[in-house]
Design a protein around this motif. Structure first.
Motif, PDB file in Angstrom:
ATOM      1  N   GLN A  52       0.833  -1.221   0.000  1.00 17.72           N
ATOM      2  CA  GLN A  52       0.000   0.000   0.000  1.00 17.72           C
ATOM      3  C   GLN A  52       0.862   1.264   0.000  1.00 17.72           C
ATOM      4  O   GLN A  52       0.838   2.059   0.945  1.00 17.72           O
ATOM      5  N   HIS A  53       1.651   1.415  -1.062  1.00 18.72           N
ATOM      6  CA  HIS A  53       2.501   2.596  -1.235  1.00 18.72           C
ATOM      7  C   HIS A  53       1.737   3.648  -2.051  1.00 18.72           C
ATOM      8  O   HIS A  53       1.006   3.294  -2.984  1.00 18.72           O
ATOM      9  N   PRO A  54       1.957   4.939  -1.766  1.00 14.30           N
ATOM     10  CA  PRO A  54       1.208   5.977  -2.476  1.00 14.30           C
ATOM     11  C   PRO A  54       1.508   6.020  -3.975  1.00 14.30           C
ATOM     12  O   PRO A  54       0.617   6.312  -4.779  1.00 14.30           O
ATOM     13  N   GLU A  55       2.761   5.720  -4.354  1.00  8.91           N
ATOM     14  CA  GLU A  55       3.113   5.801  -5.780  1.00  8.91           C
ATOM     15  C   GLU A  55       2.387   4.713  -6.579  1.00  8.91           C
ATOM     16  O   GLU A  55       2.030   4.919  -7.743  1.00  8.91           O
ATOM     17  N   PHE A  56       2.203   3.551  -5.939  1.00  5.81           N
ATOM     18  CA  PHE A  56       1.475   2.444  -6.575  1.00  5.81           C
ATOM     19  C   PHE A  56      -0.007   2.830  -6.713  1.00  5.81           C
ATOM     20  O   PHE A  56      -0.634   2.642  -7.764  1.00  5.81           O
ATOM     21  N   HIS A  82      10.679   6.325  -5.623  1.00  3.18           N
ATOM     22  CA  HIS A  82       9.890   5.104  -5.832  1.00  3.18           C
ATOM     23  C   HIS A  82      10.725   3.847  -5.543  1.00  3.18           C
ATOM     24  O   HIS A  82      11.877   3.763  -5.950  1.00  3.18           O
ATOM     25  N   CYS A  83      10.102   2.848  -4.921  1.00  2.00           N
ATOM     26  CA  CYS A  83      10.727   1.532  -4.777  1.00  2.00           C
ATOM     27  C   CYS A  83      10.585   0.792  -6.121  1.00  2.00           C
ATOM     28  O   CYS A  83       9.892   1.262  -7.027  1.00  2.00           O
ATOM     29  N   PRO A  84      11.230  -0.378  -6.275  1.00  2.00           N
ATOM     30  CA  PRO A  84      11.113  -1.107  -7.547  1.00  2.00           C
ATOM     31  C   PRO A  84       9.668  -1.426  -7.935  1.00  2.00           C
ATOM     32  O   PRO A  84       9.303  -1.306  -9.117  1.00  2.00           O
ATOM     33  N   MET A  85       8.829  -1.812  -6.987  1.00  2.00           N
ATOM     34  CA  MET A  85       7.416  -2.115  -7.299  1.00  2.00           C
ATOM     35  C   MET A  85       6.724  -0.885  -7.894  1.00  2.00           C
ATOM     36  O   MET A  85       6.009  -0.984  -8.909  1.00  2.00           O
ATOM     37  N   CYS A  86       6.911   0.252  -7.269  1.00  2.00           N
ATOM     38  CA  CYS A  86       6.234   1.471  -7.711  1.00  2.00           C
ATOM     39  C   CYS A  86       6.854   2.021  -8.993  1.00  2.00           C
ATOM     40  O   CYS A  86       6.146   2.587  -9.837  1.00  2.00           O
ATOM     41  N   SER A  87       8.179   1.872  -9.150  1.00  2.00           N
ATOM     42  CA  SER A  87       8.823   2.279 -10.408  1.00  2.00           C
ATOM     43  C   SER A  87       8.238   1.496 -11.565  1.00  2.00           C
ATOM     44  O   SER A  87       7.939   2.049 -12.633  1.00  2.00           O
TER      45      SER A  87
HETATM   46 ZN   LIG Z   1       6.799   1.597  -3.474  1.00  2.00          ZN
END
Ligand SMILES: [Zn+2]
Length: 158
Positions: A52-56, A82-87
């Protein structure tokens, strides 16, 4: 104050709101090509879902609500890179530029300093995951405040 700094200030305010609510200190804002704020969100992992990251959330919001053309000219501002998931999510939905206040490299350094063990996902920069996304950051004027938010998070967890 430039528009970039204004939007990053809002991201840091959202990160603070997240920390105060028991979540992790990250906040993000999605801005259209004309400068209009389209959506914003903050970290919401305290319920037990660590995705549940905001960028995602903003990437999914953009996929549901914006045309491909509007996505490609929109900018995501965020308190932490951004982390890898959100990138990956950002690139898959075709969003444009990313502006971050603090880098993953800075965060990794702080976590090492605070004695926090590494997480389950490699701390790679956006450019290693989504090489065609224009990125701007970090902004040194936010470093001390964001480091302090992460210190508060990890002091709380001890
Ligand atoms: Zn993230």
């Amino acid at each position: 104050m430039t528009d970039d700094l204004k939007h990053l200030e809002r991201c840091v305010a959202l990160a603070t709101e997240a920390l105060d609510a028991g979540d992790e200190p990250f906040g993000s804002v999605l801005v259209a090509a004309d400068g209009a704020v389209l959506a914003e969100d903050r970290n919401r992992v305290s319920g037990g879902d660590d995705t549940q990251h905001p960028e995602f959330a903003l990437a999914r919001w953009a996929a549901e609500n914006l045309t491909p053309a509007a996505r490609s000219t929109a900018t995501v501002y965020t308190s932490g890179e951004h982390c890898p998931m959100c990138s990956a999510a950002h690139a898959w939905v075709g969003l444009g530029r990313i502006v971050y206040a603090a880098s993953t490299e800075q965060l990794t350094g702080w976590l090492t300093e605070f004695g926090v063990p590494p997480g389950p996902v490699a701390a790679l920069p956006i450019t290693a995951i989504a090489p065609n996304i224009p990125v701007t950051g970090p902004f040194p004027e936010f470093t001390d405040r964001i480091r302090a938010l992460h210190r508060r998070l990890h002091e709380r967890r001890r």
